[in-house]
Scaffold this motif. Structure first.
Motif, short mmCIF file in Angstrom:
data_model
loop_
_atom_site.label_atom_id
_atom_site.label_comp_id
_atom_site.label_asym_id
_atom_site.label_seq_id
_atom_site.Cartn_x
_atom_site.Cartn_y
_atom_site.Cartn_z
N LYS A 1 0.84 -1.20 0.00
CA LYS A 1 0.00 0.00 0.00
C LYS A 1 0.88 1.25 0.00
O LYS A 1 2.03 1.22 0.42
N GLY A 2 0.29 2.34 -0.49
CA GLY A 2 1.07 3.55 -0.57
C GLY A 2 0.22 4.76 -0.91
O GLY A 2 -1.01 4.67 -1.01
N PRO A 3 0.87 5.89 -1.11
CA PRO A 3 0.15 7.13 -1.42
C PRO A 3 -0.36 7.13 -2.85
O PRO A 3 -0.29 6.10 -3.56
N GLU A 4 -0.87 8.27 -3.30
CA GLU A 4 -1.40 8.39 -4.67
C GLU A 4 -0.44 7.74 -5.66
O GLU A 4 0.77 7.95 -5.61
N GLY B 1 0.01 7.60 -9.20
CA GLY B 1 0.65 8.08 -10.42
C GLY B 1 1.77 9.06 -10.23
O GLY B 1 2.78 9.01 -10.94
N TYR B 2 1.65 9.96 -9.24
CA TYR B 2 2.59 11.08 -9.17
C TYR B 2 3.20 11.28 -7.78
O TYR B 2 3.96 12.21 -7.56
N VAL B 3 2.86 10.36 -6.85
CA VAL B 3 3.51 10.34 -5.53
C VAL B 3 4.25 9.02 -5.36
O VAL B 3 5.46 9.00 -5.14
N ALA B 4 3.53 7.91 -5.48
CA ALA B 4 4.18 6.61 -5.35
C ALA B 4 5.16 6.35 -6.49
O ALA B 4 6.24 5.76 -6.28
N THR B 5 4.80 6.77 -7.70
CA THR B 5 5.68 6.53 -8.85
C THR B 5 7.05 7.20 -8.67
O THR B 5 8.09 6.55 -8.87
N PRO B 6 7.13 8.49 -8.31
CA PRO B 6 8.45 9.08 -8.06
C PRO B 6 9.22 8.38 -6.94
O PRO B 6 10.44 8.20 -7.03
N ILE B 7 8.52 7.99 -5.87
CA ILE B 7 9.19 7.28 -4.78
C ILE B 7 9.82 6.00 -5.31
O ILE B 7 11.00 5.69 -5.05
N ALA B 8 9.03 5.21 -6.04
CA ALA B 8 9.53 3.93 -6.57
C ALA B 8 10.71 4.15 -7.52
O ALA B 8 11.71 3.44 -7.46
N MET B 9 10.57 5.13 -8.40
CA MET B 9 11.63 5.39 -9.39
C MET B 9 12.94 5.80 -8.71
O MET B 9 14.01 5.27 -9.04
N VAL B 10 12.85 6.72 -7.76
CA VAL B 10 14.06 7.21 -7.12
C VAL B 10 14.69 6.14 -6.24
O VAL B 10 15.93 5.98 -6.23
N GLN B 11 13.88 5.37 -5.53
CA GLN B 11 14.46 4.30 -4.71
C GLN B 11 15.08 3.19 -5.56
O GLN B 11 16.04 2.56 -5.14
N ALA B 12 14.53 2.97 -6.75
CA ALA B 12 15.18 2.04 -7.69
C ALA B 12 16.56 2.58 -8.05
O ALA B 12 17.54 1.82 -8.12
N GLY B 13 16.65 3.89 -8.28
CA GLY B 13 17.94 4.50 -8.57
C GLY B 13 18.92 4.36 -7.42
O GLY B 13 20.10 4.06 -7.61
N LEU C 1 11.77 0.98 0.04
CA LEU C 1 10.41 1.43 -0.23
C LEU C 1 9.60 1.52 1.06
O LEU C 1 8.85 2.47 1.28
N ASN C 2 9.76 0.52 1.94
CA ASN C 2 9.05 0.53 3.22
C ASN C 2 9.36 1.78 4.03
O ASN C 2 8.49 2.33 4.72
N LYS C 3 10.59 2.24 3.94
CA LYS C 3 11.00 3.41 4.71
C LYS C 3 10.53 4.72 4.08
O LYS C 3 10.63 5.78 4.70
N HIS C 4 10.03 4.64 2.84
CA HIS C 4 9.64 5.87 2.14
C HIS C 4 8.16 5.89 1.76
O HIS C 4 7.75 6.62 0.86
N GLY C 5 7.35 5.08 2.44
CA GLY C 5 5.91 5.22 2.29
C GLY C 5 5.20 4.22 1.41
O GLY C 5 3.98 4.26 1.28
N ILE C 6 5.94 3.31 0.77
CA ILE C 6 5.32 2.21 0.04
C ILE C 6 5.55 0.95 0.86
O ILE C 6 6.67 0.42 0.90
#
Length: 429
Positions: free
Chosen positions: A365-368, A370-382, A414-419
């Motif tokens: 589970k996570g925030p919105e 398209g434009y909140v969870a997606t940036p989190i996922a992308m940056v943490q992948a980086g 991801l767990n530490k950043h809201g997902i």
């Protein structure tokens, strides 16, 4: 992966609708690194210096970090100019590519990154593009030591890493998973930016080319281990969640399948069957969706129909797709949950014999989305690419998220950043 370059990350397309939120997320992570006495060297890239400067100013105001405006470098770069793409790629270890639809604008970026030994992360939910990049660049990326990984946003980090989390949480052998996506909106409702809509329209219209790409790749079928997962109908009632549901139309199934193929062929792991669905609520929503869905599927088959869908997104989506995208209040009030129902065989039991005897339920589970969870996922992948190098596959190439990050700390990050990934019910016999 390239080292000794001025930057570790460059956000390309930083002034786009999604790109601006990726910039804000990178800035947050860079601030975390500073607090931990580390550093993250990053820059933004795009066509307009003025627009990029405005994005940095917005991020600075939102995060209370005025130094962003002077400390973050700007690289002028245009997707139609190969030399500018090469110049960008040579300056960084990783490009976070936010310029879509990727079927139109993605390949030049991948090409520049591969040729210059630079890793590339994107948030594409377009299987034809993702698998086309594997066909065209996997061998060259391996030779150059570049990691190219797509679908690192809402499509398909929650699904792909969620299946792996479910697998690792089961004491036994996981053989099949169904996921159910539920999107929740607050009092302000929700919406999607027209750029995302365009990707959906053209993606669904390009099924024949996707089949052609898959024939050219020539992968063998993944073996079915354990009881075969039975597919649900076009519309059905999910007893577990007490909601009507439909098959999820995004890239999740194709991405998870790529990961399972990789883990089976390269790591000799048992492949997991997977099906993805989305909940739609009560019978009233079913009726609305049937009419809207039939109209959409009819129009998307023809060129003139696609032009209408792209030109008038608000009309054909009942106001849900807008040129402005969701407001800040809409994003703050929205969230997603993805529930995974897994089944398999207890430790020591042969998955090829008899019926599954263990089940598990997990959730991401996570925030919105398209434009909140997606940036989190992308940056943490980086971040995982930069910091978990010893846990990555030994050779570069074009990967799905789960294939590349299965042994890294991405889920913990991801767990530490809201997902959040969690087990809802323990395995039961």
């Amino acid at each position: 992966m390239a080292t000794g370059r001025p930057f570790e990350m460059v956000v390309f397309g930083a002034s786009g609708f999604t790109g601006q939120y990726v910039v804000q997320e990178v800035a947050r992570v860079a601030a975390e690194e500073e607090e931990a006495r580390g550093s993250l060297r990053w820059a933004v890239a795009g066509r307009s210096r003025e627009k990029l400067q405005a994005v940095l100013e917005k991020a600075a105001a939102k995060l209370g970090k005025t130094e962003l405006k002077s400390e973050v470098s700007i690289i002028l770069c245009d997707v139609s100019d190969p030399s500018s793409l090469a110049n960008m790629a040579k300056q960084t270890a990783i490009v976070l590519n936010c310029v879509g639809p990727y079927r139109f604008f993605g390949e030049p970026v991948v090409k520049a990154c591969v040729e210059n030994g630079t890793s590339c992360i994107d948030i594409s939910g377009e299987p034809q593009f993702l698998e086309g990049m594997y066909l065209n660049y996997n061998d060259k990326a391996a030779e150059k030591g570049a990691y190219i990984v797509g679908s690192c946003g809402f499509d398909s980090i929650p699904a792909d890493m969620g299946v792996l989390y479910t697998k690792n949480s089961l004491k036994g052998t996981l053989t099949a998973v169904e996921s159910f996506l539920t999107v929740k909106s607050g009092p302000e409702g929700g919406s999607i930016h027209e750029g995302t809509w365009k990707s959906i329209v053209y993606g669904l219209a390009d099924q024949e080319n996707l089949k052609k790409v898959r024939r050219q790749i020539g992968h063998k079928s993944i073996p079915v281990i354990g009881a075969k997962l039975q597919r649900r109908g076009a519309v059905f009632f999910c007893n577990e969640l007490q909601q009507y549901s439909i098959p999820f139309m995004g890239a999740d199934v194709s991405v998870v399948k790529r990961t399972q193929r990789y883990l089976h062929t390269q790591e000799e792991e048992t492949p997991v069957q997977y099906a993805a669905y989305a909940t739609i609520g009560g019978i009233g929503n079913v009726i609305k969706l049937m009419f809207a869905g039939l109209l959409f599927l009819m129009l998307v088959k023809f060129n003139f129909g696609r032009k209408l869908l792209v030109k008038y997104p608000e009309f054909f989506s009942g106001g849900y797709i807008t040129k402005e995208g969701p407001t800040e209040k809409q994003m703050e009030g929205s969230s997603f949950e993805m529930t995974f129902f897994g089944q398999g065989y207890s430790t020591g039991k042969d998955p090829q014999q008899g019926k599954p005897d263990v089940k598990i339920c997990t959730r991401v589970k996570g925030p919105e989305a398209g434009y909140v969870a997606t940036p989190i996922a992308m940056v943490q992948a980086g971040v995982a690419l930069l910091k978990d190098k010893s846990s990555l596959p030994k050779t570069g190439g074009v990967y799905s998220p789960g294939a590349l990050f299965s042994k890294t700390k991405l889920i913990d990050r991801l767990n530490k950043h809201g997902i959040e990934f969690s087990v809802i019910s323990k395995p039961e016999v």
